[in-house]
Design a protein around this motif. Structure first.
Motif, PDB file in Angstrom:
ATOM      1  N   LEU A 108       5.874  93.501-113.451  1.00  0.00           N
ATOM      2  CA  LEU A 108       4.979  94.184-112.517  1.00  0.00           C
ATOM      3  C   LEU A 108       3.789  93.297-112.167  1.00  0.00           C
ATOM      4  O   LEU A 108       3.362  93.221-111.016  1.00  0.00           O
ATOM      5  CB  LEU A 108       4.500  95.496-113.124  1.00  0.00           C
ATOM      6  CG  LEU A 108       3.727  96.455-112.222  1.00  0.00           C
ATOM      7  CD1 LEU A 108       4.643  97.011-111.140  1.00  0.00           C
ATOM      8  CD2 LEU A 108       3.136  97.598-113.038  1.00  0.00           C
ATOM      9  N   GLY A 109       3.252  92.581-113.161  1.00  0.00           N
ATOM     10  CA  GLY A 109       2.110  91.713-112.922  1.00  0.00           C
ATOM     11  C   GLY A 109       2.428  90.564-111.991  1.00  0.00           C
ATOM     12  O   GLY A 109       1.532  90.029-111.323  1.00  0.00           O
ATOM     13  N   GLY A 110       3.709  90.179-111.908  1.00  0.00           N
ATOM     14  CA  GLY A 110       4.078  89.086-111.025  1.00  0.00           C
ATOM     15  C   GLY A 110       3.930  89.408-109.553  1.00  0.00           C
ATOM     16  O   GLY A 110       3.621  88.536-108.755  1.00  0.00           O
ATOM     17  N   GLY A 111       4.131  90.656-109.171  1.00  0.00           N
ATOM     18  CA  GLY A 111       4.055  91.015-107.757  1.00  0.00           C
ATOM     19  C   GLY A 111       3.077  92.110-107.427  1.00  0.00           C
ATOM     20  O   GLY A 111       2.754  92.324-106.256  1.00  0.00           O
ATOM     21  N   TYR A 112       2.605  92.815-108.454  1.00  0.00           N
ATOM     22  CA  TYR A 112       1.733  93.966-108.213  1.00  0.00           C
ATOM     23  C   TYR A 112       0.570  93.958-109.219  1.00  0.00           C
ATOM     24  O   TYR A 112       0.340  94.925-109.944  1.00  0.00           O
ATOM     25  CB  TYR A 112       2.515  95.272-108.341  1.00  0.00           C
ATOM     26  CG  TYR A 112       3.719  95.355-107.425  1.00  0.00           C
ATOM     27  CD1 TYR A 112       3.574  95.743-106.098  1.00  0.00           C
ATOM     28  CD2 TYR A 112       4.997  95.040-107.883  1.00  0.00           C
ATOM     29  CE1 TYR A 112       4.668  95.828-105.252  1.00  0.00           C
ATOM     30  CE2 TYR A 112       6.096  95.121-107.046  1.00  0.00           C
ATOM     31  CZ  TYR A 112       5.927  95.510-105.732  1.00  0.00           C
ATOM     32  OH  TYR A 112       7.011  95.591-104.901  1.00  0.00           O
ATOM     33  N   SER A 113      -0.140  92.851-109.267  1.00  0.00           N
ATOM     34  CA  SER A 113      -1.202  92.696-110.262  1.00  0.00           C
ATOM     35  C   SER A 113      -2.352  93.677-110.044  1.00  0.00           C
ATOM     36  O   SER A 113      -3.148  93.915-110.963  1.00  0.00           O
ATOM     37  CB  SER A 113      -1.743  91.263-110.241  1.00  0.00           C
ATOM     38  OG  SER A 113      -2.243  90.932-108.949  1.00  0.00           O
ATOM     39  N   GLY A 114      -2.440  94.278-108.862  1.00  0.00           N
ATOM     40  CA  GLY A 114      -3.510  95.231-108.589  1.00  0.00           C
ATOM     41  C   GLY A 114      -3.224  96.632-109.087  1.00  0.00           C
ATOM     42  O   GLY A 114      -4.074  97.518-108.974  1.00  0.00           O
ATOM     43  N   ILE A 115      -2.038  96.851-109.665  1.00  0.00           N
ATOM     44  CA  ILE A 115      -1.685  98.174-110.174  1.00  0.00           C
ATOM     45  C   ILE A 115      -2.039  98.261-111.653  1.00  0.00           C
ATOM     46  O   ILE A 115      -1.645  97.413-112.455  1.00  0.00           O
ATOM     47  CB  ILE A 115      -0.186  98.466-109.973  1.00  0.00           C
ATOM     48  CG1 ILE A 115       0.147  98.496-108.475  1.00  0.00           C
ATOM     49  CG2 ILE A 115       0.197  99.796-110.616  1.00  0.00           C
ATOM     50  CD1 ILE A 115       1.622  98.704-108.191  1.00  0.00           C
ATOM     51  N   ASP A 116      -2.768  99.293-112.007  1.00  0.00           N
ATOM     52  CA  ASP A 116      -3.142  99.552-113.400  1.00  0.00           C
ATOM     53  C   ASP A 116      -2.212 100.632-113.949  1.00  0.00           C
ATOM     54  O   ASP A 116      -2.231 101.767-113.478  1.00  0.00           O
ATOM     55  CB  ASP A 116      -4.605 100.000-113.469  1.00  0.00           C
ATOM     56  CG  ASP A 116      -5.046 100.328-114.887  1.00  0.00           C
ATOM     57  OD1 ASP A 116      -4.451  99.757-115.828  1.00  0.00           O
ATOM     58  OD2 ASP A 116      -5.967 101.138-115.059  1.00  0.00           O
TER      59      ASP A 116
END
Length: 296
Positions: A116-124
């Motif tokens: 998830l951090g690879g493409g959506y780092s803005g999601i907590d």
């Protein structure tokens, strides 16, 4: 007083930066009469002269300069607000509440969050350790966005439950025990046992496996933390039934035998969430990443 028109404010700033109406019109892809109309309407709305038209250049008045200075910040904030809305709508930012069992959290969720951090780092992603029953209850109450739950689940109105992973169960046995190559309910029922907590689906799954062969063993201890169960097996405290996936993650423990079951026993997991039309972009992005870990 009527509100400021952002297009007119942008025109004023372009004139201040470029020095002429024609240059501003070219930069903004507007007709020059439109630029003139923007300034006259803005001056009328504010009741103040904003620019001085010289022979060659147009310069802001003190009132115009004050508006240009604050207008730059206003337009920057507006652009940032629009970008934030776009990122939210596109699922690139936001907060997602996810519930999963301890086994999933320890063994698989780190891989999911890394992806998830690879493409959506803005999601907590806010993770809660929950059993399947509680996860389904919280989804229905709207206090959870995604649940990684055991199957089968009774249908719940407005919730979607999609099969996600199929995991064969294995016997985790202390290495120094003399054990058969394939473990049966009859053999395992005679051993000291470590079970998952009686409220969990894993416990019910194990007991159904024993019951199908006519056994109803009792455990020495019941826990709701699979890593602790593995450690107790390694210490020789007892044997356990756990998903095979837990054997594949990390370095193998030489103190534990991992043996197939006869008859086979399979744990099924699913992804549960509200109807897609009710999901925000961030939740849909997390679901997209979870789908890449589907194993059936």
């Amino acid at each position: 007083m009527r509100q400021l028109n952002l297009d007119q404010l942008r025109t004023l700033i372009a004139i201040a930066d470029l020095g002429t109406f024609s240059a501003a019109a070219k930069a903004l892809h507007l007709a020059q009469p439109t630029v003139s109309l923007h300034i006259s309407e803005l001056e009328s709305r504010l009741g103040a002269q904003l620019v001085v038209r010289g022979s060659r250049n147009v310069t802001p008045t003190p009132a115009g300069a004050a508006l240009v200075e604050r207008g730059r910040r206003l337009l920057r904030d507006t652009d940032e607000a629009i970008d934030a809305v776009k990122r939210q709508a596109e699922g690139r930012t936001g907060r997602v509440r996810l519930g999963a069992s301890t086994g999933v959290v320890v063994d698989l969720l780190p891989q999911v969050l890394e992806a998830l951090g690879g493409g959506y780092s803005g999601i907590d992603v806010e993770v809660s350790i929950l059993g399947s029953y509680e996860a389904m209850s919280r989804l229905a109450a709207g206090t959870l966005d995604i649940g990684l739950v055991a199957m089968p689940q009774p249908p719940v109105r407005d919730l979607v439950v999609t099969p996600w992973r199929e995991q064969p169960m294995m016997a985790f046995v202390p290495q120094h025990w003399k054990a058969p190559k394939r473990v049966t309910p009859a053999w395992l029922a005679k051993q000291p046992l470590i079970f998952n907590d009686a409220t969990t689906h894993m416990y019910r799954l194990a007991m159904e496996w024993f019951a199908s062969a006519g056994f109803a063993p009792r455990a020495r201890i019941e826990l709701n933390y699979d890593a602790a169960i593995r450690n107790l097996v390694a210490a020789g405290y007892g044997a356990a039934l756990l998903p095979a996936e837990q054997a594949a993650n990390g370095a193998p423990d030489e103190r534990v035998q991992i043996l197939p079951l006869v008859p086979r026993l399979t744990r099924w997991q699913a992804i549960a969430h509200r109807q897609h039309a009710e999901l925000d972009g961030a939740t849909q992005s997390v679901l997209k990443v979870l789908t890449t870990f589907r194993q059936l």
